[in-house]
Each structure stands twice: as C-alpha cells, then as structure tokens.
Design a protein around this motif. Structure first.
Motif, PDB file in Angstrom:
ATOM      1  N   ARG A 245    -147.545   3.233  49.946  1.00  0.00           N
ATOM      2  CA  ARG A 245    -146.480   2.364  49.444  1.00  0.00           C
ATOM      3  C   ARG A 245    -146.308   1.150  50.352  1.00  0.00           C
ATOM      4  NH1 ARG A 245    -141.474   6.190  49.490  1.00  0.00           N
ATOM      5  NH2 ARG A 245    -142.478   6.745  51.467  1.00  0.00           N
ATOM      6  N   TRP A 246    -145.747   0.103  49.760  1.00  0.00           N
ATOM      7  CA  TRP A 246    -145.334  -1.071  50.505  1.00  0.00           C
ATOM      8  C   TRP A 246    -143.813  -1.106  50.559  1.00  0.00           C
ATOM      9  CZ3 TRP A 246    -148.702  -5.092  47.458  1.00  0.00           C
ATOM     10  CH2 TRP A 246    -149.985  -5.151  48.032  1.00  0.00           C
ATOM     11  N   GLN A 247    -143.285  -1.388  51.730  1.00  0.00           N
ATOM     12  CA  GLN A 247    -141.872  -1.675  51.872  1.00  0.00           C
ATOM     13  C   GLN A 247    -141.780  -3.186  52.078  1.00  0.00           C
ATOM     14  OE1 GLN A 247    -139.988   0.741  54.877  1.00  0.00           O
ATOM     15  NE2 GLN A 247    -138.193   0.977  53.605  1.00  0.00           N
ATOM     16  N   VAL A 248    -141.154  -3.876  51.146  1.00  0.00           N
ATOM     17  CA  VAL A 248    -141.135  -5.339  51.152  1.00  0.00           C
ATOM     18  C   VAL A 248    -139.733  -5.824  51.491  1.00  0.00           C
ATOM     19  CG1 VAL A 248    -141.517  -7.423  49.785  1.00  0.00           C
ATOM     20  CG2 VAL A 248    -142.990  -5.420  49.455  1.00  0.00           C
ATOM     21  N   GLY A 255    -127.350 -17.037  55.205  1.00  0.00           N
ATOM     22  CA  GLY A 255    -127.144 -16.730  53.795  1.00  0.00           C
ATOM     23  C   GLY A 255    -128.353 -16.928  52.914  1.00  0.00           C
ATOM     24  N   GLU A 256    -129.502 -17.266  53.493  1.00  0.00           N
ATOM     25  CA  GLU A 256    -130.690 -17.528  52.673  1.00  0.00           C
ATOM     26  C   GLU A 256    -131.411 -16.216  52.375  1.00  0.00           C
ATOM     27  OE1 GLU A 256    -134.423 -20.606  52.417  1.00  0.00           O
ATOM     28  OE2 GLU A 256    -132.440 -21.117  53.142  1.00  0.00           O
ATOM     29  N   GLY A 257    -131.188 -15.692  51.192  1.00  0.00           N
ATOM     30  CA  GLY A 257    -131.826 -14.453  50.785  1.00  0.00           C
ATOM     31  C   GLY A 257    -131.734 -14.280  49.292  1.00  0.00           C
ATOM     32  N   PRO A 258    -132.576 -13.431  48.704  1.00  0.00           N
ATOM     33  CA  PRO A 258    -132.562 -13.256  47.251  1.00  0.00           C
ATOM     34  C   PRO A 258    -131.403 -12.384  46.787  1.00  0.00           C
ATOM     35  CG  PRO A 258    -134.163 -11.776  48.217  1.00  0.00           C
ATOM     36  CD  PRO A 258    -133.615 -12.610  49.349  1.00  0.00           C
ATOM     37  N   GLU A 259    -131.086 -12.521  45.513  1.00  0.00           N
ATOM     38  CA  GLU A 259    -130.166 -11.579  44.877  1.00  0.00           C
ATOM     39  C   GLU A 259    -130.935 -10.306  44.535  1.00  0.00           C
ATOM     40  OE1 GLU A 259    -126.958 -12.118  44.675  1.00  0.00           O
ATOM     41  OE2 GLU A 259    -127.199 -14.108  45.557  1.00  0.00           O
ATOM     42  N   ALA A 260    -130.207  -9.287  44.116  1.00  0.00           N
ATOM     43  CA  ALA A 260    -130.829  -7.993  43.847  1.00  0.00           C
ATOM     44  C   ALA A 260    -131.309  -7.886  42.397  1.00  0.00           C
ATOM     45  CB  ALA A 260    -129.862  -6.868  44.180  1.00  0.00           C
ATOM     46  N   PHE A 265    -135.815 -12.069  43.286  1.00  0.00           N
ATOM     47  CA  PHE A 265    -136.688 -11.510  44.319  1.00  0.00           C
ATOM     48  C   PHE A 265    -138.049 -12.204  44.287  1.00  0.00           C
ATOM     49  CE2 PHE A 265    -139.087  -8.094  46.467  1.00  0.00           C
ATOM     50  CZ  PHE A 265    -138.202  -7.752  47.487  1.00  0.00           C
ATOM     51  N   LEU A 266    -138.643 -12.323  43.090  1.00  0.00           N
ATOM     52  CA  LEU A 266    -139.957 -12.957  42.971  1.00  0.00           C
ATOM     53  C   LEU A 266    -139.892 -14.451  43.250  1.00  0.00           C
ATOM     54  CD1 LEU A 266    -141.439 -11.093  39.874  1.00  0.00           C
ATOM     55  CD2 LEU A 266    -142.203 -10.925  42.250  1.00  0.00           C
ATOM     56  N   ALA A 267    -138.814 -15.088  42.819  1.00  0.00           N
ATOM     57  CA  ALA A 267    -138.680 -16.521  43.076  1.00  0.00           C
ATOM     58  C   ALA A 267    -138.569 -16.794  44.574  1.00  0.00           C
ATOM     59  CB  ALA A 267    -137.467 -17.073  42.338  1.00  0.00           C
ATOM     60  N   HIS A 276    -149.106 -15.575  50.030  1.00  0.00           N
ATOM     61  CA  HIS A 276    -149.749 -14.266  50.068  1.00  0.00           C
ATOM     62  C   HIS A 276    -148.830 -13.123  49.643  1.00  0.00           C
ATOM     63  CE1 HIS A 276    -152.005 -16.996  52.551  1.00  0.00           C
ATOM     64  NE2 HIS A 276    -153.037 -16.175  52.563  1.00  0.00           N
ATOM     65  N   LEU A 277    -147.596 -13.130  50.103  1.00  0.00           N
ATOM     66  CA  LEU A 277    -146.696 -12.034  49.760  1.00  0.00           C
ATOM     67  C   LEU A 277    -146.379 -12.059  48.270  1.00  0.00           C
ATOM     68  CD1 LEU A 277    -143.717 -10.735  51.822  1.00  0.00           C
ATOM     69  CD2 LEU A 277    -143.451 -11.083  49.371  1.00  0.00           C
ATOM     70  N   TYR A 278    -146.087 -13.215  47.749  1.00  0.00           N
ATOM     71  CA  TYR A 278    -145.782 -13.327  46.314  1.00  0.00           C
ATOM     72  C   TYR A 278    -146.952 -12.825  45.478  1.00  0.00           C
ATOM     73  CZ  TYR A 278    -145.257 -15.538  41.746  1.00  0.00           C
ATOM     74  OH  TYR A 278    -145.196 -15.775  40.402  1.00  0.00           O
ATOM     75  N   GLU A 279    -148.151 -13.248  45.827  1.00  0.00           N
ATOM     76  CA  GLU A 279    -149.310 -12.858  45.032  1.00  0.00           C
ATOM     77  C   GLU A 279    -149.608 -11.366  45.148  1.00  0.00           C
ATOM     78  OE1 GLU A 279    -152.543 -15.440  45.897  1.00  0.00           O
ATOM     79  OE2 GLU A 279    -151.502 -17.221  45.182  1.00  0.00           O
ATOM     80  N   ALA A 280    -149.221 -10.762  46.293  1.00  0.00           N
ATOM     81  CA  ALA A 280    -149.435  -9.328  46.461  1.00  0.00           C
ATOM     82  C   ALA A 280    -148.489  -8.504  45.594  1.00  0.00           C
ATOM     83  CB  ALA A 280    -149.271  -8.947  47.930  1.00  0.00           C
ATOM     84  N   ILE A 281    -147.244  -8.966  45.422  1.00  0.00           N
ATOM     85  CA  ILE A 281    -146.261  -8.126  44.729  1.00  0.00           C
ATOM     86  C   ILE A 281    -146.040  -8.516  43.278  1.00  0.00           C
ATOM     87  CG2 ILE A 281    -145.073  -7.691  46.906  1.00  0.00           C
ATOM     88  CD1 ILE A 281    -142.799  -9.518  45.866  1.00  0.00           C
ATOM     89  N   ARG A 282    -146.530  -9.678  42.849  1.00  0.00           N
ATOM     90  CA  ARG A 282    -146.152 -10.173  41.513  1.00  0.00           C
ATOM     91  C   ARG A 282    -146.605  -9.240  40.402  1.00  0.00           C
ATOM     92  NH1 ARG A 282    -150.283 -13.816  39.076  1.00  0.00           N
ATOM     93  NH2 ARG A 282    -148.566 -14.939  38.086  1.00  0.00           N
TER      94      ARG A 282
END
Length: 461
Positions: A245-248, A255-260, A265-267, A276-282
């Motif tokens: 598994r990946w823990q991302v 305050g710079e962080g994604p909403e749940a 999250f993807l944006a 690289h991270l986006y392409e790994a999890i998309r």
C-alpha cells in the motif's frame, strides 16, 4: 530510595508512553502504563490518536532506542511485511528546486504505518512480566504528600465518570500529549505556571491509503516533493508501507492543504512542483476515505525552567514539546526523552525529575531549532527569529544547493535529519568550504521519469 524495588506509573499510551514504560522496566520492580482508550487487537485507530492514519517516520536514531528496549522489534516488523528503504538510493526526493542525487546513504529505515508500529511495540511491552497495561482508565489528578512537595501517584477512574481509585508509585510520568493537564494540576498544588512558547504555523494536511498499482516500477519506493520555502508552501509524500500500500500525504504551511474530497485531493497533487505524485495516484485504487488534519502551532512547555516542581514527576513527549508533524521528529524526540529519563533514574530517584527536565530541555533545543527555523522562514509566521537568522538561512540555502549534487553533503544532511549528528555537522570546515565555493555542475541529477512503464502515457487531466 532505590528504583529497583519501586513502582513507576506512565500515563498516556502513545508511542512515547510505550517506549517510556519499556525504558523504566529496566529500572523499576513494577511499571504500570495507564491509557484512557481501550486497546483492541485489531490494527484500528484509537480515539486518543486521531492522527494515527497520518504518515509517520521513526527516524534512525529513534529506531535504535526502540530496538534497544524491544530487541525483537525489527524482526517483528519484517515478519509483518514492513518494507525498508534507503533515504538516498530508494527515495525520489525533490527539494529546494531540484532532485537529490540517488546515492546510498547507508541508513535503511522502516517504512510502516503508525498502526503497525504501535501494535508491535505494544505487543513487545506486554511481554515484559513486571509491566502492567491498565487501559480504559483516565488519570484525574495527582496524589501528593500533605506538604505537596512530592507526587506519590495518581487518581484513576473510567472515562466519563465513575468511582475514583488511587494508584501509588515512586515516579509518575505524563505522556498524554498536547492536551496534558499537568500545568493546571501543578497550579492547583501551588506551583508556578509553566512558561510556554508557541509558534503558529497553521499546517494543514490530508492523508489517504492507496493500493500500489501492480507492475508500477517508478525507480523509487518512497517519494517526497518538498517546497522551496518561503516561496512555496505545498508538500507531497508517498510512503510505501506494509501490504503493498501507499500512504499519501498532501499538505502545507499557513493553511495550504486539500479538502477531504477526491477532486480537491487530486487537484492539490497536480499543483505540486513536480508531476510524479499526481501521476502515481491519479489512477491508483483508493483504499479508504481522505482524512484531513490541522496543526495550529509548535508548542514547548518549559518544564526545564521551573524553579521548583514536586519530586516524583516527569513529563515527556508532546506533553513537554511538540513540533510541526511535517518534519517527522515527534516519535524520535520522545524516544530520546525516554532514554534520558532512564539515565537519570539510574543515578537515583532523589531529584530525578529536575535532572531529567533540565537535560531534556537542552536536548530539545536541536530538534526545536530544526523545525521552527523552517517554519519561521515564512514571513507570516509570528515568532522571535534568533540572532543571525538571515545568515543561517543564506547558508542553509547554499548547503541545500550543494546537497543537490554532492554525495558527501547529502549523506551528512540525511544523518542530521535522522538525528544521528547535530545540525552543526552541516558546517564542518570541509562542507562549509564546499558550500561557499562549489559551483553546481552543468548537468544536475535527473529525477525519475514522471510516468513509468507499464502505465500508459499521460495525455491530459
């Protein structure tokens, strides 16, 4: 009074509480660990540790302390499928605007979930015959002698109410975290209010588990995309843990962080400095919901400065000093406090609390400085900048650029990050000369390709 015939009480069953109980089991005839939550057998988060789903790092220095106390720990983590990685050769690491060179740093760290690590450590603690784990109990206050100069134990009850009971001990250790009530209880005993330092960073981060795609071979096991501070604020991490598994983790400062939610999250991942991270999890399979957290401020309660404090009491872990979790120092710093406490107990129980707090206060200056110097780089973060802060940042930037292409500098940086060397190692005469005079090579180290076979090429959002 000899500790070898006495009873020690640790309350707060966090990772720091577990290792503290383990350390004290080497010195006391009996040790009781008191925890408000009821421990279950399953690898499930506890109410008292809401951040258990967050990426956690037990740095090499901390692992060595845990391994000394619990000799079977590494073997059990391996048996549970815990992967190990070298921070230099096995990690894709983008920081300060460039990719780190891929060199073997000689330090192999476990990359496991907090839930697995805590479960294995708790199992090892339970195996110590003279340690008792008393869960489902909360501490409501101290027992003291009539003159209130010594803590002689704690009062307990079931969470939420019920009849209180007394538990007596020669040493009481508070490991209850940031919500510790020791400052209020000390004031109720007529003690002065403990001084606090707080540096507000308003860190926001969100975490999610994914299944690692079958056949995905990007050339790294862990991935870190760090911001170029203070111009950038966003951070992204992929940590490969047990079970394929990946823990991302995605987040940032101020305050710079994604909403749940999936779209946010993807944006946020797509907006990181590298793709690289986006392409790994998309297209990876999520294994659960997104968990969002906030960390308001670094906090240091200065027990080391108290002119007087009851005998028989010590404070450790986040109850003493807590850092921005993005730096991953919490568990290791807590383990070092436990180690220091054991050394102080070995010297005798008379004055043990005062000796311990003073020594721990000196030890904490290093990790506190490392964490807060990063946070204070943001002009919006309020807090006193130490003398020479601008010069330190200037040299730090020079060193970071050097670590982007120099293997010796990178290995030293990794050893400092893992708390095996003091930050002063970054300013050894040899590295100082390199940082001040070296020019970057014409071709800097290349990072991993953004998308690796057998995944299909990225064609759009």
């Amino acid at each position: 009074m000899s500790a070898s015939t006495e009873h020690a009480i640790v309350y707060g069953g966090s990772m720091v509480g577990l290792v503290t109980a383990g350390v004290l089991s080497r010195h006391f005839a009996r040790v009781t660990l008191v925890e408000r939550d009821v421990y279950g057998d399953a690898l499930q988060p506890r109410k008292g540790v809401p951040q258990a789903r967050l990426n956690h790092a037990l740095l090499t220095r901390g692992m060595r302390v845990f391994q000394e106390i619990f000799p079977a720990l590494e073997q059990r983590l391996v048996e549970a499928g815990g992967p190990r990685f070298d921070m230099g050769s096995d990690q894709g690491w983008f920081a300060h605007g460039g990719w780190r060179p891929r060199v073997d740093c000689g330090l192999r760290a476990f990359s496991v979930s907090r839930l697995l690590l805590e479960s294995v450590v708790r199992e090892q603690l339970r195996a110590i015959p003279h340690v008792r784990i008393l869960d489902g109990r909360e501490v409501t206050g101290f027992l003291t002698r009539p003159e209130r100069a010594r803590v002689t134990g704690v009062r307990l009850r079931a969470p939420g109410g019920g009849e209180e009971e007394a538990l007596e001990g020669a040493l009481v250790v508070d490991c209850t975290g940031r919500g510790s009530r020791t400052p209020q209880w000390l004031e109720a005993l007529g003690q002065p209010r403990v001084e606090e330092t707080a540096i507000r960073v308003n860190t926001v981060y969100a975490c999610r588990l994914y299944r690692k795609p079958e056949g995905f071979a990007p050339g790294w096991s862990n991935l870190t995309l760090a911001p170029q501070m203070p111009r950038e604020r966003a951070l992204g991490i992929i940590q490969e843990i047990e079970g394929g598994r990946w823990q991302v983790l995605l987040g940032g400062w101020l305050g710079e962080g994604p909403e749940a939610d999936d779209a946010s999250f993807l944006a946020f991942a797509r907006g990181l400095a590298q793709p690289h991270l986006y392409e790994a999890i998309r297209e990876a399979e999520p294994l659960g919901p997104i968990h969002r957290y906030a960390f308001a401020h670094n906090q240091w309660r200065h027990y080391e400065k108290l002119a007087r404090m009851p005998e028989g009491l010590a404070v450790a872990g986040d109850a003493f000093c807590s850092f921005n979790p993005i730096y991953g120092q919490g568990m290791t710093t807590g383990a070092l406090q436990a180690e220091l406490l054991g050394q102080c107990v070995r010297e005798g129980l008379a004055g043990v609390g005062r000796r311990y707090h003073q020594r721990a206060g000196k030890m904490l200056q290093g990790p506190w400085g490392m964490a807060t110097s990063g946070d204070l780089r943001f002009p919006e973060v309020e807090g006193r900048r130490p003398p020479g802060f601008g010069l330190m940042n200037w040299y730090g930037d020079r060193f970071q650029r050097l670590a982007g292409h120099d293997a010796e500098a990178l290995r030293t940086l990794v050893r400092v990050v893992h708390m095996l060397e003091a930050p002063s190692a970054l300013m050894s005469p040899r590295l100082l000369l390199k940082a001040l005079t070296a020019s970057p090579p014409a071709v800097l180290p290349a990072g991993p390709v953004p998308l690796c076979a057998p995944r299909r090429a990225l064609t759009g959002a």
